[in-house]
Motif scaffolding. Structure first.
Motif, PDB file in Angstrom:
ATOM      1  N   GLN A  65       0.897  -1.333  -0.062  1.00  0.00           N
ATOM      2  CA  GLN A  65      -0.054   0.027   0.006  1.00  0.00           C
ATOM      3  C   GLN A  65       0.938   1.082  -0.026  1.00  0.00           C
ATOM      4  N   ALA A  66       1.886   1.314   0.791  1.00  0.00           N
ATOM      5  CA  ALA A  66       2.805   2.286   0.945  1.00  0.00           C
ATOM      6  C   ALA A  66       3.367   2.448  -0.514  1.00  0.00           C
ATOM      7  N   LEU A  67       4.038   1.536  -1.082  1.00  0.00           N
ATOM      8  CA  LEU A  67       4.623   1.516  -2.558  1.00  0.00           C
ATOM      9  C   LEU A  67       3.895   2.107  -3.521  1.00  0.00           C
ATOM     10  N   LEU A  68       2.709   1.491  -3.386  1.00  0.00           N
ATOM     11  CA  LEU A  68       1.824   2.130  -4.671  1.00  0.00           C
ATOM     12  C   LEU A  68       1.259   3.569  -4.308  1.00  0.00           C
ATOM     13  N   SER A  69       1.028   4.106  -2.935  1.00  0.00           N
ATOM     14  CA  SER A  69       0.762   5.401  -2.665  1.00  0.00           C
ATOM     15  C   SER A  69       1.707   6.387  -3.284  1.00  0.00           C
ATOM     16  N   ALA A  70       3.052   5.969  -3.672  1.00  0.00           N
ATOM     17  CA  ALA A  70       4.122   6.691  -3.996  1.00  0.00           C
ATOM     18  C   ALA A  70       3.921   7.004  -5.605  1.00  0.00           C
ATOM     19  N   ILE A  71       3.209   6.285  -6.168  1.00  0.00           N
ATOM     20  CA  ILE A  71       3.349   6.501  -7.820  1.00  0.00           C
ATOM     21  C   ILE A  71       2.338   7.737  -7.817  1.00  0.00           C
ATOM     22  N   PRO A  72       3.048   8.744  -8.628  1.00  0.00           N
ATOM     23  CA  PRO A  72       2.351  10.146  -9.055  1.00  0.00           C
ATOM     24  C   PRO A  72       1.316   9.626 -10.001  1.00  0.00           C
ATOM     25  N   ARG A  73       0.177  10.322  -9.493  1.00  0.00           N
ATOM     26  CA  ARG A  73      -1.178  10.109 -10.258  1.00  0.00           C
ATOM     27  C   ARG A  73      -1.901  11.419 -10.755  1.00  0.00           C
ATOM     28  N   LEU A  74      -2.462  11.721 -11.634  1.00  0.00           N
ATOM     29  CA  LEU A  74      -3.242  12.703 -12.131  1.00  0.00           C
ATOM     30  C   LEU A  74      -4.721  12.612 -11.628  1.00  0.00           C
ATOM     31  N   GLU A  75      -5.025  12.335 -10.603  1.00  0.00           N
ATOM     32  CA  GLU A  75      -6.599  11.880 -10.342  1.00  0.00           C
ATOM     33  C   GLU A  75      -7.081  12.610  -8.951  1.00  0.00           C
ATOM     34  N   ASP A  76      -8.177  12.804  -8.886  1.00  0.00           N
ATOM     35  CA  ASP A  76      -8.989  13.438  -7.568  1.00  0.00           C
ATOM     36  C   ASP A  76      -9.205  12.121  -6.883  1.00  0.00           C
ATOM     37  N   GLY A  77      -9.083  12.374  -5.585  1.00  0.00           N
ATOM     38  CA  GLY A  77      -9.639  11.393  -4.752  1.00  0.00           C
ATOM     39  C   GLY A  77      -9.064  10.226  -4.734  1.00  0.00           C
ATOM     40  N   ARG A  78      -7.629  10.542  -4.948  1.00  0.00           N
ATOM     41  CA  ARG A  78      -6.758   8.989  -4.877  1.00  0.00           C
ATOM     42  C   ARG A  78      -6.278   9.070  -3.308  1.00  0.00           C
ATOM     43  N   PRO A  79      -5.773   7.761  -2.813  1.00  0.00           N
ATOM     44  CA  PRO A  79      -5.589   7.898  -1.185  1.00  0.00           C
ATOM     45  C   PRO A  79      -4.300   8.658  -1.153  1.00  0.00           C
ATOM     46  N   ASN A  80      -3.969   9.040   0.127  1.00  0.00           N
ATOM     47  CA  ASN A  80      -3.081  10.040   0.372  1.00  0.00           C
ATOM     48  C   ASN A  80      -1.681   9.140   0.404  1.00  0.00           C
ATOM     49  N   TYR A  81      -0.629   9.965   0.140  1.00  0.00           N
ATOM     50  CA  TYR A  81       0.738   9.227   0.190  1.00  0.00           C
ATOM     51  C   TYR A  81       0.789   8.720   1.653  1.00  0.00           C
ATOM     52  N   ILE A  82       1.197   7.711   1.604  1.00  0.00           N
ATOM     53  CA  ILE A  82       1.757   6.909   2.958  1.00  0.00           C
ATOM     54  C   ILE A  82       3.198   6.906   3.181  1.00  0.00           C
ATOM     55  N   ARG A  83       3.401   7.790   4.396  1.00  0.00           N
ATOM     56  CA  ARG A  83       4.864   8.042   4.534  1.00  0.00           C
ATOM     57  C   ARG A  83       5.282   7.141   5.744  1.00  0.00           C
ATOM     58  N   LEU A  84       6.133   5.984   5.518  1.00  0.00           N
ATOM     59  CA  LEU A  84       6.570   5.103   6.426  1.00  0.00           C
ATOM     60  C   LEU A  84       7.574   5.586   7.329  1.00  0.00           C
ATOM     61  N   GLN A  85       7.825   5.196   8.610  1.00  0.00           N
ATOM     62  CA  GLN A  85       8.431   5.656   9.611  1.00  0.00           C
ATOM     63  C   GLN A  85       9.587   4.807   9.609  1.00  0.00           C
ATOM     64  N   GLY A  86      10.919   5.175  10.168  1.00  0.00           N
ATOM     65  CA  GLY A  86      12.159   4.559  10.401  1.00  0.00           C
ATOM     66  C   GLY A  86      12.761   4.268   8.960  1.00  0.00           C
ATOM     67  N   GLU A  87      13.945   3.220   9.268  1.00  0.00           N
ATOM     68  CA  GLU A  87      14.584   3.056   8.052  1.00  0.00           C
ATOM     69  C   GLU A  87      14.614   1.480   7.899  1.00  0.00           C
ATOM     70  N   VAL A  88      14.935   0.987   6.607  1.00  0.00           N
ATOM     71  CA  VAL A  88      15.044  -0.329   6.447  1.00  0.00           C
ATOM     72  C   VAL A  88      16.223  -0.886   7.257  1.00  0.00           C
ATOM     73  N   PRO A  89      15.541  -2.087   8.022  1.00  0.00           N
ATOM     74  CA  PRO A  89      16.844  -2.628   8.750  1.00  0.00           C
ATOM     75  C   PRO A  89      17.809  -3.248   8.066  1.00  0.00           C
ATOM     76  N   THR A  90      18.882  -3.506   8.516  1.00  0.00           N
ATOM     77  CA  THR A  90      20.255  -3.920   7.944  1.00  0.00           C
ATOM     78  C   THR A  90      19.902  -5.545   7.538  1.00  0.00           C
ATOM     79  N   PRO A  91      20.359  -6.136   6.368  1.00  0.00           N
ATOM     80  CA  PRO A  91      20.089  -7.455   6.213  1.00  0.00           C
ATOM     81  C   PRO A  91      21.086  -8.218   6.923  1.00  0.00           C
ATOM     82  N   VAL A  92      22.067  -7.698   7.610  1.00  0.00           N
ATOM     83  CA  VAL A  92      23.143  -8.438   8.459  1.00  0.00           C
ATOM     84  C   VAL A  92      22.274  -8.844   9.505  1.00  0.00           C
TER      85      VAL A  92
END
Length: 337
Positions: A265-292
């Motif tokens: 949902q957060a990933l798709l909300s970041a796509i720029p779209r020229l539409e009214d009534g689209r869901p608001n951009y979802i801003r995720l908190q924090g950072e991606v953890p290290t894969p180590v």
């Protein structure tokens, strides 16, 4: 789509050791010897099935393990755990001559067209090499005819054959790389971000070329990308990865219409779209953890607004949803989302 998958990967894991030699791992601390081993957990239990004739797109941010999955399927990397099956036969344990038939059936298009062509070889030599290797019994005339046919099929002028890779633009080089992959008549092609290094004006041409080749040659694609606009245009199904795990897998239309996993949902909300009534951009908190040092439980729980104690302790498994997809999320499973 056929009932049995063309490519089936089960429980795939890949770790890259960071510890070095045994002596580098050992240290003397508090009066005793200690051994410390570290590894990058690039893929952590990935299950994927690719069916004949489809284009399965794998998406996710940089470092999520997309390219490692591609290279492990192709045998360029050996898995730490898990299995890779092609047409029902396990291939990740094969070596030498036993692997040759699968090398011809499975081809790869790499991300960087500037690095994937040998600068010392002409385009003719580049395209002839895989044909000579897989068909040593062919006559010179047969090889030349095949090279000419495959060059024309990807929109390359056969007169280019005497020139070298550095004489061409990025888009032209990627066409040559596609021609090289098609030269041995494969069934399955892994395309690892094949258009990300190209100008936007050229990307559509290369994508359309790959779609035309799929239709005319009945190809099956595993398409690695981080460009969601490409996925919407190209993909049959989409697998969304986060930190080495598949968090959602669904048909393209269903995924873009009703994403189920909070990360999707957060990933798709970041796509720029020229539409009214689209869901608001979802801003995720924090950072991606290290894969180590992977987090316990769900790898996404540290950034998910819906995480609870179960999410922090128990790794979610993919389960089927009513729209024909699969999602790995305790919140969806419990009906909280």
């Amino acid at each position: 789509m056929s009932a049995s998958p063309l490519v089936d990967i089960r429980g795939l894991e890949k770790k890259f050791d960071l510890s070095g030699s045994f002596l580098e791992q050992v240290s003397f601390k508090n009066g005793r010897f200690q051994r410390k081993q570290e590894a990058v957990h690039a893929i952590n239990g990935v299950d994927l099935q690719v069916f004949k004739g489809e284009a399965l797109c794998v998406v996710g941010e940089s470092g999520c393990g997309k390219s490692t999955v591609a290279r492990t399927i192709m045998g360029l990397l050996s898995p730490t755990a898990g299995e890779v099956h092609y047409e029902g036969k396990r291939i990740d344990t094969l070596e030498g001559k036993a692997l040759l038939p699968y090398r011809r059936k499975m081809q790869m298009i790499f991300q960087n067209p500037y690095a994937s062509l040998n600068p010392r070889m002409t385009i003719q030599q580049t395209l002839e090499e895989p044909i000579h290797f897989h068909h040593p019994e062919w006559s010179k005339a047969d090889v030349l005819n095949k090279v000419q046919e495959v060059m024309q099929s990807v929109g390359i002028d056969p007169d280019w054959g005497s020139r070298f890779g550095h004489e061409f633009s990025g888009g032209q080089r990627q066409r040559i790389a596609i021609a090289r992959a098609l030269a041995v008549d494969p069934e399955f092609i892994v395309a690892d971000e094949p258009i990300s290094a190209l100008d936007v004006s050229i990307q559509a041409q290369v994508l359309n070329l790959m779609m035309d080749a799929q239709e005319s040659r009945n190809l099956t694609y595993l398409f690695i990308t981080h460009d969601l606009a490409v996925v919407e245009h190209f993909g049959t199904r989409v697998a969304v990865m986060y930190l080495g795990r598949v968090c959602e897998l669904a048909p393209t239309k269903a995924l873009f219409a009703t994403p189920r996993h909070p990360y999707t949902q957060a990933l798709l909300s970041a796509i720029p779209r020229l539409e009214d009534g689209r869901p608001n951009y979802i801003r995720l908190q924090g950072e991606v953890p290290t894969p180590v040092n992977l987090p316990s439980g769900c790898v996404f729980h540290g950034r998910c607004p819906y995480a609870n104690d179960r999410c922090r302790q128990e790794i979610p498994e993919l389960f089927a949803t009513d729209d024909g997809g699969q999602v790995a999320c305790h919140g969806v499973e419990e009906g909280r989302l």
